[in-house]
Design an enzyme around this catalytic site. Structure first.
Site, PDB file in Angstrom:
ATOM      1  N   ARG A 117       0.814  -1.222   0.000  1.00  0.00           N
ATOM      2  CA  ARG A 117       0.000   0.000   0.000  1.00  0.00           C
ATOM      3  C   ARG A 117       0.846   1.269   0.000  1.00  0.00           C
ATOM      4  O   ARG A 117       0.461   2.267   0.623  1.00  0.00           O
ATOM      5  CB  ARG A 117      -0.932   0.035   1.225  1.00  0.00           C
ATOM      6  CG  ARG A 117      -2.004  -1.040   1.243  1.00  0.00           C
ATOM      7  CD  ARG A 117      -3.138  -0.660   0.304  1.00  0.00           C
ATOM      8  NE  ARG A 117      -4.249  -1.567   0.477  1.00  0.00           N
ATOM      9  CZ  ARG A 117      -5.242  -1.368   1.341  1.00  0.00           C
ATOM     10  NH1 ARG A 117      -5.280  -0.284   2.069  1.00  0.00           N
ATOM     11  NH2 ARG A 117      -6.210  -2.235   1.436  1.00  0.00           N
TER      12      ARG A 117
ATOM     13  N   ARG B  43      -3.421   6.902   1.166  1.00  0.00           N
ATOM     14  CA  ARG B  43      -3.900   8.093   1.876  1.00  0.00           C
ATOM     15  C   ARG B  43      -2.916   8.769   2.808  1.00  0.00           C
ATOM     16  O   ARG B  43      -3.138   9.912   3.188  1.00  0.00           O
ATOM     17  CB  ARG B  43      -5.165   7.739   2.665  1.00  0.00           C
ATOM     18  CG  ARG B  43      -6.388   7.644   1.782  1.00  0.00           C
ATOM     19  CD  ARG B  43      -7.566   7.140   2.565  1.00  0.00           C
ATOM     20  NE  ARG B  43      -7.293   5.789   2.993  1.00  0.00           N
ATOM     21  CZ  ARG B  43      -8.175   5.012   3.630  1.00  0.00           C
ATOM     22  NH1 ARG B  43      -9.359   5.473   3.939  1.00  0.00           N
ATOM     23  NH2 ARG B  43      -7.851   3.784   3.972  1.00  0.00           N
TER      24      ARG B  43
ATOM     25  N   ARG C 192      -6.805  11.906  -5.566  1.00  0.00           N
ATOM     26  CA  ARG C 192      -8.110  11.263  -5.382  1.00  0.00           C
ATOM     27  C   ARG C 192      -9.220  12.297  -5.460  1.00  0.00           C
ATOM     28  O   ARG C 192     -10.275  12.045  -6.055  1.00  0.00           O
ATOM     29  CB  ARG C 192      -8.157  10.504  -4.057  1.00  0.00           C
ATOM     30  CG  ARG C 192      -9.400   9.625  -3.975  1.00  0.00           C
ATOM     31  CD  ARG C 192      -9.479   8.826  -2.716  1.00  0.00           C
ATOM     32  NE  ARG C 192      -9.655   9.697  -1.564  1.00  0.00           N
ATOM     33  CZ  ARG C 192      -9.984   9.272  -0.356  1.00  0.00           C
ATOM     34  NH1 ARG C 192     -10.152   7.996  -0.135  1.00  0.00           N
ATOM     35  NH2 ARG C 192     -10.132  10.113   0.637  1.00  0.00           N
TER      36      ARG C 192
ATOM     37  N   ASP D 186      -7.005  -2.467  -7.020  1.00  0.00           N
ATOM     38  CA  ASP D 186      -7.503  -3.120  -5.809  1.00  0.00           C
ATOM     39  C   ASP D 186      -7.765  -4.588  -6.101  1.00  0.00           C
ATOM     40  O   ASP D 186      -8.030  -4.953  -7.247  1.00  0.00           O
ATOM     41  CB  ASP D 186      -8.795  -2.453  -5.318  1.00  0.00           C
ATOM     42  CG  ASP D 186      -9.061  -2.826  -3.861  1.00  0.00           C
ATOM     43  OD1 ASP D 186      -8.430  -2.213  -2.986  1.00  0.00           O
ATOM     44  OD2 ASP D 186      -9.860  -3.750  -3.614  1.00  0.00           O
TER      45      ASP D 186
ATOM     46  N   TYR E 157     -14.822 -11.449   0.831  1.00  0.00           N
ATOM     47  CA  TYR E 157     -15.567 -10.223   0.519  1.00  0.00           C
ATOM     48  C   TYR E 157     -16.828 -10.522  -0.289  1.00  0.00           C
ATOM     49  O   TYR E 157     -17.870  -9.895  -0.117  1.00  0.00           O
ATOM     50  CB  TYR E 157     -14.679  -9.234  -0.241  1.00  0.00           C
ATOM     51  CG  TYR E 157     -13.610  -8.623   0.645  1.00  0.00           C
ATOM     52  CD1 TYR E 157     -13.891  -7.509   1.435  1.00  0.00           C
ATOM     53  CD2 TYR E 157     -12.335  -9.171   0.718  1.00  0.00           C
ATOM     54  CE1 TYR E 157     -12.925  -6.958   2.262  1.00  0.00           C
ATOM     55  CE2 TYR E 157     -11.360  -8.629   1.539  1.00  0.00           C
ATOM     56  CZ  TYR E 157     -11.666  -7.525   2.311  1.00  0.00           C
ATOM     57  OH  TYR E 157     -10.713  -6.994   3.135  1.00  0.00           O
TER      58      TYR E 157
HETATM   59  O1  CP3 Z   1       0.082  -1.634  -2.460  1.00  0.00           O
HETATM   60  C1  CP3 Z   1      -0.302  -0.696  -3.204  1.00  0.00           C
HETATM   61  O2  CP3 Z   1       0.086   0.485  -3.071  1.00  0.00           O
HETATM   62  C2  CP3 Z   1      -1.208  -1.034  -4.373  1.00  0.00           C
HETATM   63  C3  CP3 Z   1      -2.574  -0.720  -4.224  1.00  0.00           C
HETATM   64  C4  CP3 Z   1      -3.494  -1.625  -3.421  1.00  0.00           C
HETATM   65  C5  CP3 Z   1      -4.721  -1.145  -2.903  1.00  0.00           C
HETATM   66  N1  CP3 Z   1      -5.391  -2.190  -2.368  1.00  0.00           N
HETATM   67  C6  CP3 Z   1      -5.177   0.242  -2.992  1.00  0.00           C
HETATM   68  C7  CP3 Z   1      -6.227   0.716  -2.076  1.00  0.00           C
HETATM   69  C8  CP3 Z   1      -3.422  -2.987  -3.113  1.00  0.00           C
HETATM   70  C9  CP3 Z   1      -2.291  -3.972  -3.364  1.00  0.00           C
HETATM   71  C10 CP3 Z   1      -4.638  -3.325  -2.453  1.00  0.00           C
HETATM   72  C11 CP3 Z   1      -4.932  -4.692  -2.006  1.00  0.00           C
HETATM   73  C12 CP3 Z   1      -6.116  -4.936  -1.169  1.00  0.00           C
HETATM   74  N2  CP3 Z   1      -7.338  -4.329  -1.233  1.00  0.00           N
HETATM   75  C13 CP3 Z   1      -6.197  -5.953  -0.192  1.00  0.00           C
HETATM   76  C14 CP3 Z   1      -5.113  -6.951   0.122  1.00  0.00           C
HETATM   77  C15 CP3 Z   1      -4.020  -6.363   0.911  1.00  0.00           C
HETATM   78  C16 CP3 Z   1      -4.364  -5.896   2.287  1.00  0.00           C
HETATM   79  O3  CP3 Z   1      -4.173  -4.719   2.552  1.00  0.00           O
HETATM   80  O4  CP3 Z   1      -4.811  -6.732   3.087  1.00  0.00           O
HETATM   81  C17 CP3 Z   1      -7.472  -5.903   0.380  1.00  0.00           C
HETATM   82  C18 CP3 Z   1      -8.000  -6.784   1.491  1.00  0.00           C
HETATM   83  C19 CP3 Z   1      -8.196  -4.895  -0.309  1.00  0.00           C
HETATM   84  C20 CP3 Z   1      -9.621  -4.507  -0.120  1.00  0.00           C
HETATM   85  C21 CP3 Z   1      -9.705  -3.096   0.274  1.00  0.00           C
HETATM   86  N3  CP3 Z   1      -9.557  -2.023  -0.589  1.00  0.00           N
HETATM   87  C22 CP3 Z   1      -9.952  -2.588   1.566  1.00  0.00           C
HETATM   88  C23 CP3 Z   1     -10.165  -3.430   2.797  1.00  0.00           C
HETATM   89  C24 CP3 Z   1      -9.949  -1.188   1.451  1.00  0.00           C
HETATM   90  C25 CP3 Z   1     -10.235  -0.186   2.501  1.00  0.00           C
HETATM   91  C26 CP3 Z   1      -9.032  -0.161   3.373  1.00  0.00           C
HETATM   92  C27 CP3 Z   1      -8.749   1.218   3.854  1.00  0.00           C
HETATM   93  O5  CP3 Z   1      -7.556   1.489   3.989  1.00  0.00           O
HETATM   94  O6  CP3 Z   1      -9.695   1.960   4.094  1.00  0.00           O
HETATM   95  C28 CP3 Z   1      -9.656  -0.851   0.114  1.00  0.00           C
HETATM   96  C29 CP3 Z   1      -9.509   0.496  -0.451  1.00  0.00           C
HETATM   97  C30 CP3 Z   1      -8.150   0.857  -0.936  1.00  0.00           C
HETATM   98  N4  CP3 Z   1      -7.389   0.050  -1.739  1.00  0.00           N
HETATM   99  C31 CP3 Z   1      -7.457   2.081  -0.729  1.00  0.00           C
HETATM  100  C32 CP3 Z   1      -6.258   2.001  -1.455  1.00  0.00           C
HETATM  101  C33 CP3 Z   1      -5.218   3.063  -1.608  1.00  0.00           C
HETATM  102  C34 CP3 Z   1      -7.962   3.250   0.070  1.00  0.00           C
HETATM  103  C35 CP3 Z   1      -8.972   3.941  -0.795  1.00  0.00           C
HETATM  104  C36 CP3 Z   1      -9.097   5.389  -0.502  1.00  0.00           C
HETATM  105  O7  CP3 Z   1      -8.380   6.191  -1.129  1.00  0.00           O
HETATM  106  O8  CP3 Z   1      -9.956   5.721   0.318  1.00  0.00           O
END
Ligand code: CP3
Length: 354
Positions: free
Chosen positions: A27, A31, A40, A77, A153
């Protein structure tokens, strides 16, 4: 395609000699970076960021412009795949991901099928665009969720603390869960291969929730499907091996089995000792991890001490990619990330026995 200027990450994954320990962060675009929040806002929403190759490229490069990271990861994602299956992904403000049409009955489960990859063309376009923009600076990582993590999910309809719906289905109707996992595994294999065709130079499977499973169930419902994916992936592009990283959060008890899945590297969360993990997997795979993301809240001196401790726990020799044990928190101070990345490079060069 331009030759790579920095291939340290790929060499470490293949346990080839390196001058220092490469580092990237799960990640790493997100944010905690003010420039990400600005992008964003300009794009409108997180999904708009993912669906525009210009924005996805911009935010992928943001952490690389700030920190001397050794790899880029596609901005997207894991839930794009079930979205393409028709489940209707959306993000409720401050609540994380949700599906409009979760899998709640046998008919919906039986109707599930591998989506046409053209539904995910926006992801492959982003991969090509990012690879172009990188111009050989560092390798680009593609990724996907594991079949089991995606199923969590898809069945729960969003995040969960207990996974009660998934686990109920697993114990009552294992045949139905196996059907979902089979579809997911075929979809993920096609999805990752298309990312590799579009320019991804390594891929990671995120098994965020495999560690919530009981012994025996992890092997049957998560690891077996990841093994099938790994066996179906293209392992070479542009004349170079495309390494595969398998990351099961909470998988520390099963490292030997994960290492036998056919992957090139195993991702570790922060609960395991790197030296012990290295002895357990022997010379089979490289290791990636495993700095506690919450340690980034501490002051730089404490962060540096922790980096030094992890590097010496791994010990001399290649085969270690430094990373966090899970995604970076949105409340992380970017200056602390600078301290982390510089410390990894500095201390590992001093360790200098590679
Ligand atoms: O690593 C990176 O920088 C690449 C981008 C990436 C995102 N999600 C961007 C994202 C990757 C590799 C993921 C994987 C992901 N997404 C996983 C597996 C890895 C982990 O963290 O466990 C999972 C379970 C998800 C599902 C998901 N997407 C969740 C649970 C959330 C909300 C989490 C939060 O931080 O609020 C997301 C949204 C998400 N995916 C964001 C980002 C940058 C935040 C979105 C925003 O800008 O509000």
């Amino acid at each position: 395609m331009t030759a790579l200027k920095n291939d340290t990450f790929l060499r470490a994954l293949l346990r080839e000699p390196v001058e220092y320990t490469p580092v990237w962060l799960m990640r790493q675009a997100g944010r905690y970076l003010p420039e990400y929040r600005a992008s964003r806002k300009a794009a409108g929403s997180f999904l708009d960021l993912c669906k525009s190759k210009e924005f996805a490229t911009e935010v992928t490069l943001q952490p690389l412009d700030r920190f001397p990271l050794d790899a880029a990861i596609l901005f997207s994602d894991i839930l794009t795949v079930p979205d393409a299956m028709g489940l209707g992904l959306y993000f409720a403000e401050g609540e994380g991901p949700k599906f409009e049409r979760p899998l709640r009955d046998e008919a919906a489960i039986k109707a599930l099928s591998v989506p046409d990859m053209s539904e995910l063309q926006y992801v492959f376009d982003a991969v090509s665009s990012i690879r172009n923009a990188l111009d050989g600076r560092v390798p680009l990582i593609g990724f996907s969720g594991s079949p089991f993590t995606l199923a969590c999910y898809m069945i729960e309809g969003g995040g969960s603390d207990t996974f009660s719906r998934v686990k109920t289905l697993m114990y009552d109707r294992p045949d139905l869960l196996h059907h979902i996992l089979d579809v997911n595994a075929r979809a993920v294999t096609a999805y990752l291969n298309a990312q590799i065709d579009a320019g991804a130079q390594a891929v990671q499977i995120f098994d965020t929730w495999g560690g919530a499973l009981a012994f025996g169930k992890y092997q049957a419902f998560s690891l077996a499907y990841m093994q099938r994916i790994v066996a179906g992936l293209k392992r070479e592009a542009d004349g170079r091996r495309v390494p595969v990283i398998v990351f099961t959060k909470g998988g520390g008890l099963w490292l030997e089995q994960i290492a036998d899945s056919g992957c090139d590297a195993v991702g570790l969360d922060w609960t395991v000792d790197l030296g012990d993990a290295r002895r357990r997997v022997g010379n089979r795979v490289a290791l990636q991890g495993n700095f506690d993301p919450n340690a980034l809240f501490a002051q730089p001196a404490a962060i540096e001490a922790e980096v030094a401790r992890l590097l010496s726990a791994y010990g001399a020799g290649s085969g270690h990619v430094f990373n966090l044990g899970h995604g970076i928190s949105q409340f992380t101070n970017p200056e602390h990330v600078t301290a982390l990345v510089n410390a990894v490079h500095h201390f590992s060069r001093k360790q200098a026995v590679r």
